[in-house]
Design an enzyme around this catalytic site. Structure first.
Site, short mmCIF file in Angstrom:
data_model
loop_
_atom_site.label_atom_id
_atom_site.label_comp_id
_atom_site.label_asym_id
_atom_site.label_seq_id
_atom_site.Cartn_x
_atom_site.Cartn_y
_atom_site.Cartn_z
CG ASP A 338 -1.86 -0.92 1.42
OD1 ASP A 338 -2.22 -1.46 0.39
OD2 ASP A 338 -2.33 -1.16 2.56
CG ASP A 643 -5.38 -0.82 5.28
OD1 ASP A 643 -6.16 -1.18 4.38
OD2 ASP A 643 -4.82 0.29 5.27
CG ASP A 647 -7.06 -4.85 1.78
OD1 ASP A 647 -7.44 -4.71 0.61
OD2 ASP A 647 -6.64 -3.92 2.47
P1 ATP Z 1 -3.47 2.83 -0.06
O1 ATP Z 1 -3.59 2.93 1.43
O2 ATP Z 1 -4.16 1.64 -0.62
O3 ATP Z 1 -2.13 3.11 -0.55
P2 ATP Z 1 -5.11 5.10 -0.20
O4 ATP Z 1 -5.25 5.05 1.26
O5 ATP Z 1 -4.57 6.34 -0.78
O6 ATP Z 1 -4.28 3.97 -0.77
P3 ATP Z 1 -7.90 4.92 -0.31
O7 ATP Z 1 -7.90 5.12 1.16
O8 ATP Z 1 -8.69 3.84 -0.90
O9 ATP Z 1 -6.48 4.73 -0.86
O10 ATP Z 1 -8.32 6.31 -0.95
C1 ATP Z 1 -8.57 6.45 -2.31
C2 ATP Z 1 -9.06 7.85 -2.59
O11 ATP Z 1 -10.27 8.06 -1.90
C3 ATP Z 1 -8.11 8.92 -2.13
O12 ATP Z 1 -7.23 9.30 -3.14
C4 ATP Z 1 -9.05 10.06 -1.80
O13 ATP Z 1 -9.33 10.82 -2.96
C5 ATP Z 1 -10.32 9.37 -1.38
N1 ATP Z 1 -10.42 9.28 0.08
C6 ATP Z 1 -9.53 8.79 0.94
N2 ATP Z 1 -9.98 8.85 2.20
C7 ATP Z 1 -11.20 9.39 2.14
C8 ATP Z 1 -12.21 9.73 3.12
N3 ATP Z 1 -12.05 9.49 4.41
N4 ATP Z 1 -13.36 10.29 2.66
C9 ATP Z 1 -13.55 10.51 1.36
N5 ATP Z 1 -12.65 10.22 0.42
C10 ATP Z 1 -11.49 9.69 0.78
#
Ligand code: ATP
Length: 922
Positions: A338, A643, A647
């Protein structure tokens, strides 16, 4: 139906499911804002800790007796019995003692290994989110008491029996309790009195798993008073499964036992028929042969090496939950990781806000709400930019995080991305608590990686419903048809927002879009993902920086040097992922693969793509599973991080599933083979290095021990064939085996990682423990030891020395050779005479000293002389014995040198060195 406040107890006897939520709270003397600390203490005094009564300990005798169940021990015991029948009392006693000592050693070592695993199990204790004194805290699940108000989210293991008092799309997997694998929807409505346990919708039972949605519940039963406690189900913990290597070793042990028996029988027949020896005489010789060839210490040392590896990994913050992972780690060829929180620090700060036609920079670092807003370097007053204030208000409403000051430090609870939005809103003067009062939240669509959007429904003071959303820009833009401009609302300029999102992401920032819609959802008072479909007004974009973890770049380089490729699989924007990748040396110069592309590729094409590309953006959990499969189909050994609850399939499928200790859900942790206590990528690299070391050390031990058995067996066989006096009696042979494997050999289990451990290619999982090269080394050293000991023995006899003295010298010569050989074996191929080589492992020196002391006892103690037929030696005899042992050291170092030279030449000529694990494409 009312009960006293201490009624919390057996959730089965009490009909909590038939009572309304508020009745339950009343009956338990609890409220939605939670118990006070003093009340928690009081209740704990009454109800105890929330844990199951310790599992009834197996009597210590069972594991002890289990140690006898070992083919090698069977062979030795039979030899002891027959020796006793033949009335060779001393030999029989020594054989019995050897059996017993080996069993005791194995028992003690197993106990140690178990204790190490137990300690690790304790580190994995589950947590719960609880409301106490009106504040939300993270506590250990054992600390819960009846009346505690617990928050549940997808992926949580239910920490106690709960009566649900607030439910938002909660689905629970109750298989651990009911065996029913289909997830159950939960509600807060009352159930009928006679509703059976699996059908109760208003209850969530300890040990089951929330797999979707959110909920709030009040604890009605803890510890033994839960349904789980009632059926006395065991808590899952570190599974003590045998690893493939241990199985391989025990198979090796069985084959060896058969070979030894056949060899002994053949020698026996040969001696009696061909040489005409007496049956008894020949039997004693055969016993000597069998005893010499059996590697008694093998199983115990294996277990210890593995346990030490697991302990070392936990010291480096990698907690192994399933032992086979230790070995699999040594063969990993690809790590899929990730981004957020693993490669980056997961400490988010908003740096840029695009709204109302402005591009606004935000100053300040961390979670302290201090920092200026500026446009083109000119500081502005945010309150004079209504579009900015509306965007920030929406961002702080659609938010589950909280911001507090503790000991003058700003701390957050909840998702750091959301906390960053609260911080920027506070920097602009918005107060989250006040705003949530004036816009009370009515319903929520929680954020999920699959949807990439979160929405909340609010009613403001005029009771006008308002829906606010935040999420990935392309996702939010899809549902917008207008935008907030400085002058009000206007039609959406999609291209403008797409360009702004792309430039923000290209700076490595995480981008979120914020939008709102006034008006009610389809069903008043509830909010569903289907309500987040159209008619929204785009308010703005935020760009959030998430700094790289400082140690990660070096760890990625280390993996690359070790022949392990690192692939980033993230839910974030492709441009953000590529920029972060570029800073870390992942996927440089290659385009990122987008989740939607993964979905459109067939399995064969995906196999090609997955080998070529290293960054996978906008990927969701089901993509992870396909990626693992595609990589494995290409011959890769895959470690995959995760996480979320979704997954789990990918974590299970991966050769090493790695869950995040801090951020990870209980579901992910349970599916994983290993948990990272610090969520840090660098820890995975460290664990790989430890995994390789464990395998090396097991190999070093086998390589060390086999020539002892081989050398002794050769001496005995030569004596039988050529009719010499036996240079080693059965008792002496057992003594050598015991002393060398339990002192010297043990040192190898503690051997630190070799300097080059992360500079060689991953080991092929199919590679045998003893490669042709190492089998050759075993033979070489066996012959050297046998030749030296036998030569000296015969020479001494010819020059008139007594048999006892010559034998004592032979024993000491073999042990001396083993001591020298131990030093050789500290490194499989590297020279020992380098800077750290001789002094790097203090335990090796300690065991040499211990072993020398034991040899002195063997040689000089009258009791030992009586039992083992040894005699005191003069100092010249000692020098001779040491001189016989010393050449082993030089010869093995020379052999290593020659192999190194050959490998270097092969590498220069462009050949792939033998033994490295290479996947098809490399
Ligand atoms: P990874 O942990 O898999 O590397 P990530 O944490 O960046 O990736 P996600 O958490 O799935 O991936 O988030 C994907 C997208 O969703 C982010 O780029 C953001 O635009 C949006 N996002 C993340 N967190 C939130 C939230 N709490 N509320 C709304 N949108 C969110």
């Amino acid at each position: 139906m009312r009960r006293p406040a201490d009624a919390g107890g057996n959730s089965n006897e009490n009909n909590w499911h038939t009572m309304q939520p508020d009745e339950v709270l009343d009956a338990l003397g609890a409220s939605r804002s939670g118990l006070t600390d003093s009340e928690v203490e009081r209740r704990r005094a009454v109800h105890g800790w929330n844990r199951l009564a310790a599992v009834r300990k197996q009597s210590a005798l069972v594991p002890f007796i289990r140690q006898f169940h070992n083919v090698l021990i069977y062979v030795m015991s039979c030899a002891a019995i027959v020796t006793a029948v033949l009335q060779h009392w001393v030999d029989a006693a020594v054989l019995f003692a050897a059996v017993l000592i080996n069993v005791v050693i194995a028992y003690v070592q197993e106990g140690r290994a178990q204790a190490a695993l137990d300690a690790i199990r304790a580190m994995m204790s589950p947590h719960a989110t609880v409301t106490r004194n009106g504040r939300t805290l993270d506590v250990e699940a054992v600390e819960l008491v009846p009346g505690d108000v617990v928050q549940l989210a997808a992926g949580d293991r239910i920490p106690a029996d709960l009566r649900l008092i607030g439910v938002d799309g909660l689905q629970v997997d109750e298989a651990p309790l009911t065996g029913e694998s289909a997830p159950v929807w939960k509600t807060i409505g009352v159930d009928d009195e006679d509703t059976s346990l699996p059908d109760r919708r208003s209850m969530a039972y300890s040990g089951t798993l929330a797999i979707h949605g959110q909920a709030t519940g009040v604890v009605v039963g803890t510890g033994a008073q839960t349904e789980l406690g009632r059926i006395n189900h065991l808590l899952t913990g570190v599974a003590p499964t045998a690893t493939p290597l241990l199985r391989q070793i025990s198979r090796f042990g069985r084959v060896l036992a058969v070979v030894i028996l056949l060899l002994s029988a053949a020698t026996y027949a040969l001696g009696v028929i061909w040489r005409g020896e007496t049956l008894t005489e020949m039997f004693m010789m055969t016993v000597a042969l069998a005893a010499s060839a059996i590697p008694e210490g093998l199983p115990a040392i294996m277990t210890v090496t593995l346990a030490i590896g697991v302990q070392r990994m936990s010291r480096r913050r990698a907690i192994v939950c399933r032992l086979p992972a230790v070995e699999a780690l040594g063969s990993v060829t690809v790590i899929c990781t990730d981004k957020t929180g693993t490669l980056t620090s997961n400490e988010m700060t908003v740096q840029r806000v695009v709204c109302g036609g402005h591009d606004i920079d935000v100053g300040g670092v961390g979670y302290a709400p201090v920092g200026d807003f500026s446009i083109d370097g000119r500081v502005i007053d945010p309150s004079r930019y209504p579009a900015l204030m509306e965007a920030l208000l929406a961002a702080s409403l659609c938010n589950d995080a909280s911001l507090d000051v503790e000991d003058e430090v700003w701390v957050i609870t909840g998702d750091p991305t959301e906390a960053a939005l609260l911080v920027v809103a506070k920097k602009a003067g918005l107060d989250h608590d006040r705003e949530t009062v004036s816009h009370p939240r009515v319903a929520t669509v929680p954020f999920a990686s699959e949807n990439r959007i979160m929405g909340t429904l609010h009613s403001d003071v005029d009771r006008t419903p308002l829906i606010v959303v935040k999420g990935a820009p392309e996702r939010v833009l899809d549902i917008c048809d207008s935008q907030r401009s400085p002058h009000g609302e206007e039609p959406l300029d999609r291209l403008y927002w797409q360009r702004m999102a792309a430039t923000t992401a290209a700076q490595g920032l995480r981008v979120l879009a914020i939008a709102r819609r006034c008006g009610a959802p389809r069903n008043a008072g509830t909010l569903d993902i289907a309500d987040l479909d159209s008619g929204f007004t785009m308010l703005g974009l935020v760009g959030i920086i998430d700094a790289l973890r400082p140690e990660v770049a070096a760890a990625v380089r280390e993996c690359h040097r070790a022949g392990i490729r690192v692939k980033m699989i993230t839910g974030d924007h492709a441009a953000t992922a590529r920029e972060i990748g570029a800073q870390l040396g992942i996927g440089i110069g290659k385009p990122a693969v987008i989740g939607s592309e993964i979905a459109s590729l067939n399995d064969t094409d995906l196999q090609t793509v997955v080998q070529e590309r290293d960054i996978f953006a906008r990927a969701s959990p089901e993509h992870k599973l396909r990626l693992v499969r595609a990589l494995q189909a290409g011959g890769e050994v895959v470690a995959m991080t995760g996480d979320g609850v979704n997954d789990s399939p990918a974590l299970k499928k991966a050769d090493v599933g790695i869950a995040m200790g801090c951020r990870g859900t209980e579901a992910a942790k349970e599916a994983a083979d290993m948990v990272l206590a610090d969520d840090n990528f660098a820890t995975i690299a460290a664990a790989v290095s430890e995994g390789r070391t464990v395998y090396d050390n097991i190999r070093k031990f086998v390589l060390f021990m086999l020539p002892t058995n081989g050398g002794e067996a050769l001496v005995v066989i030569a004596a039988i064939l050529f009719q010499f006096t036996l240079p080693l009696t059965p008792a002496q042979v057992l003594w050598i085996n015991l002393v060398t494997s339990s002192t010297l050999g043990l040192a190898l289990a503690f051997e630190p990682p070799e300097a080059g451990v992360m500079r060689r290619k991953p080991r092929a999982p199919s590679e045998s423990l003893l490669s042709r090269h190492f089998a050759w080394r075993v033979l070489l050293v066996s012959v050297l030891m046998a030749g030296g000991a036998l030569g000296m023995f015969l020479w001494e006899l010819r020059s008139g020395t007594s048999v006892e003295t010559a034998r004592t010298m032979a024993v000491n010569a073999i042990v001396a050779a083993e001591m020298f050989y131990l030093l050789n074996n500290r490194f499989l191929l590297e020279p020992v005479l380098n800077r750290i080589g001789l002094f790097g492992n203090k335990i090796a020196f300690a065991t040499v000293v211990a072993c020398t002391a034991l040899q002195l006892v063997f040689t000089y103690a009258p009791a030992m002389n009586a039992v083992f037929g040894s005699t005191p030696l003069g100092y010249v005899d000692w020098i001779k014995a040491a001189a016989v042992g010393a050449p082993v050291f030089g010869v093995v170092e020379l052999e290593k040198f020659m192999v190194r030279r050959r490998k270097a030449r092969a590498a220069l000529a462009g050949e792939e060195p033998k033994g490295g694990h290479t996947a098809a494409h490399r």
